[in-house]
Design a protein around this motif. Structure first.
Motif, PDB file in Angstrom:
ATOM      1  N   SER A  32       0.827  -1.208   0.000  1.00  0.00           N
ATOM      2  CA  SER A  32       0.000   0.000   0.000  1.00  0.00           C
ATOM      3  C   SER A  32       0.859   1.255   0.000  1.00  0.00           C
ATOM      4  O   SER A  32       2.002   1.232   0.448  1.00  0.00           O
ATOM      5  CB  SER A  32      -0.954   0.025   1.206  1.00  0.00           C
ATOM      6  N   LEU A  33       0.270   2.325  -0.532  1.00  0.00           N
ATOM      7  CA  LEU A  33       0.867   3.666  -0.493  1.00  0.00           C
ATOM      8  C   LEU A  33      -0.204   4.596   0.032  1.00  0.00           C
ATOM      9  O   LEU A  33      -1.342   4.591  -0.466  1.00  0.00           O
ATOM     10  CB  LEU A  33       1.307   4.125  -1.882  1.00  0.00           C
ATOM     11  N   HIS A  34       0.136   5.380   1.044  1.00  0.00           N
ATOM     12  CA  HIS A  34      -0.800   6.365   1.581  1.00  0.00           C
ATOM     13  C   HIS A  34      -0.231   7.759   1.370  1.00  0.00           C
ATOM     14  O   HIS A  34       0.935   8.016   1.694  1.00  0.00           O
ATOM     15  CB  HIS A  34      -1.062   6.136   3.077  1.00  0.00           C
ATOM     16  N   LEU A  35      -1.059   8.653   0.810  1.00  0.00           N
ATOM     17  CA  LEU A  35      -0.664  10.043   0.585  1.00  0.00           C
ATOM     18  C   LEU A  35      -1.414  10.953   1.545  1.00  0.00           C
ATOM     19  O   LEU A  35      -2.633  10.836   1.704  1.00  0.00           O
ATOM     20  CB  LEU A  35      -0.984  10.471  -0.850  1.00  0.00           C
ATOM     21  N   CYS A  87      -3.529   4.519  -2.175  1.00  0.00           N
ATOM     22  CA  CYS A  87      -3.392   4.154  -3.588  1.00  0.00           C
ATOM     23  C   CYS A  87      -3.173   2.654  -3.734  1.00  0.00           C
ATOM     24  O   CYS A  87      -2.500   2.033  -2.910  1.00  0.00           O
ATOM     25  CB  CYS A  87      -2.204   4.890  -4.203  1.00  0.00           C
ATOM     26  N   GLU A  88      -3.738   2.102  -4.795  1.00  0.00           N
ATOM     27  CA  GLU A  88      -3.571   0.679  -5.067  1.00  0.00           C
ATOM     28  C   GLU A  88      -2.187   0.404  -5.638  1.00  0.00           C
ATOM     29  O   GLU A  88      -1.630   1.220  -6.365  1.00  0.00           O
ATOM     30  CB  GLU A  88      -4.615   0.202  -6.077  1.00  0.00           C
ATOM     31  N   ILE A  89      -1.689  -0.768  -5.318  1.00  0.00           N
ATOM     32  CA  ILE A  89      -0.438  -1.250  -5.891  1.00  0.00           C
ATOM     33  C   ILE A  89      -0.819  -2.143  -7.070  1.00  0.00           C
ATOM     34  O   ILE A  89      -1.641  -3.059  -6.925  1.00  0.00           O
ATOM     35  CB  ILE A  89       0.387  -2.058  -4.870  1.00  0.00           C
ATOM     36  N   ASN A  90      -0.266  -1.882  -8.242  1.00  0.00           N
ATOM     37  CA  ASN A  90      -0.548  -2.699  -9.414  1.00  0.00           C
ATOM     38  C   ASN A  90       0.116  -4.066  -9.286  1.00  0.00           C
ATOM     39  O   ASN A  90       1.030  -4.254  -8.482  1.00  0.00           O
ATOM     40  CB  ASN A  90      -0.065  -1.989 -10.683  1.00  0.00           C
ATOM     41  N   ALA A  91      -0.331  -5.030 -10.084  1.00  0.00           N
ATOM     42  CA  ALA A  91       0.191  -6.402 -10.030  1.00  0.00           C
ATOM     43  C   ALA A  91       1.702  -6.447 -10.237  1.00  0.00           C
ATOM     44  O   ALA A  91       2.383  -7.308  -9.689  1.00  0.00           O
ATOM     45  CB  ALA A  91      -0.517  -7.270 -11.066  1.00  0.00           C
ATOM     46  N   ASP A  92       2.256  -5.494 -11.005  1.00  0.00           N
ATOM     47  CA  ASP A  92       3.703  -5.479 -11.256  1.00  0.00           C
ATOM     48  C   ASP A  92       4.483  -4.698 -10.204  1.00  0.00           C
ATOM     49  O   ASP A  92       5.682  -4.490 -10.323  1.00  0.00           O
ATOM     50  CB  ASP A  92       3.996  -4.930 -12.649  1.00  0.00           C
TER      51      ASP A  92
END
Length: 119
Positions: free
Chosen positions: A20-23, A39-44
């Motif tokens: 996860s990423l939080h802004l 923010c979502e983390i993409n599969a890559d």
């Protein structure tokens, strides 16, 4: 990362994957995308998507829009925090989960001008 015990053939390997990423924009005078700031983390393992021609008016998958200039006396203290899921395995076949690691940084953001459209 792998650590070995010399002369024994024993080693353990840790792996970390971003989950996860939080802004946090550092002010209430801003919009985060998504609204939660998570923010979502993409599969890559990437976050967001590259800008492409014709997407200027689209809602970004991850970002911040500042609604007010920060003024000359102090910038906004924007913070980004990444949470990593950490696991380990060893040459003995043992392994498991370790506590998540959270790492963040604060970046001063000076917003000098806000533009608006009146209709």
């Amino acid at each position: 990362m792998t650590a070995s015990l010399p002369g024994t053939g024993l080693s353990a390997t840790t792996s970390a994957e971003p989950v996860s990423l939080h802004l946090d924009p550092g002010t209430g005078d801003a919009r985060t995308y998504p609204a939660s700031g998570d923010c979502e983390i993409n599969a890559d393992g990437s976050i967001g998507q590259p800008y492409a021609q014709g997407k200027a008016n689209d809602t970004p998958p991850c970002g911040i829009t500042y609604l007010r200039a920060s003024g000359s006396d102090r910038p906004y203290a924007m913070q980004a925090t990444v949470t990593w899921q950490i696991t380990w395995t060893s040459t003995t076949g043992e392994g498991g989960d370790l506590p998540d690691g959270t790492f963040g940084a604060t970046q001063d953001v000076a917003v000098q001008e806000i533009q608006s459209v009146n209709r």
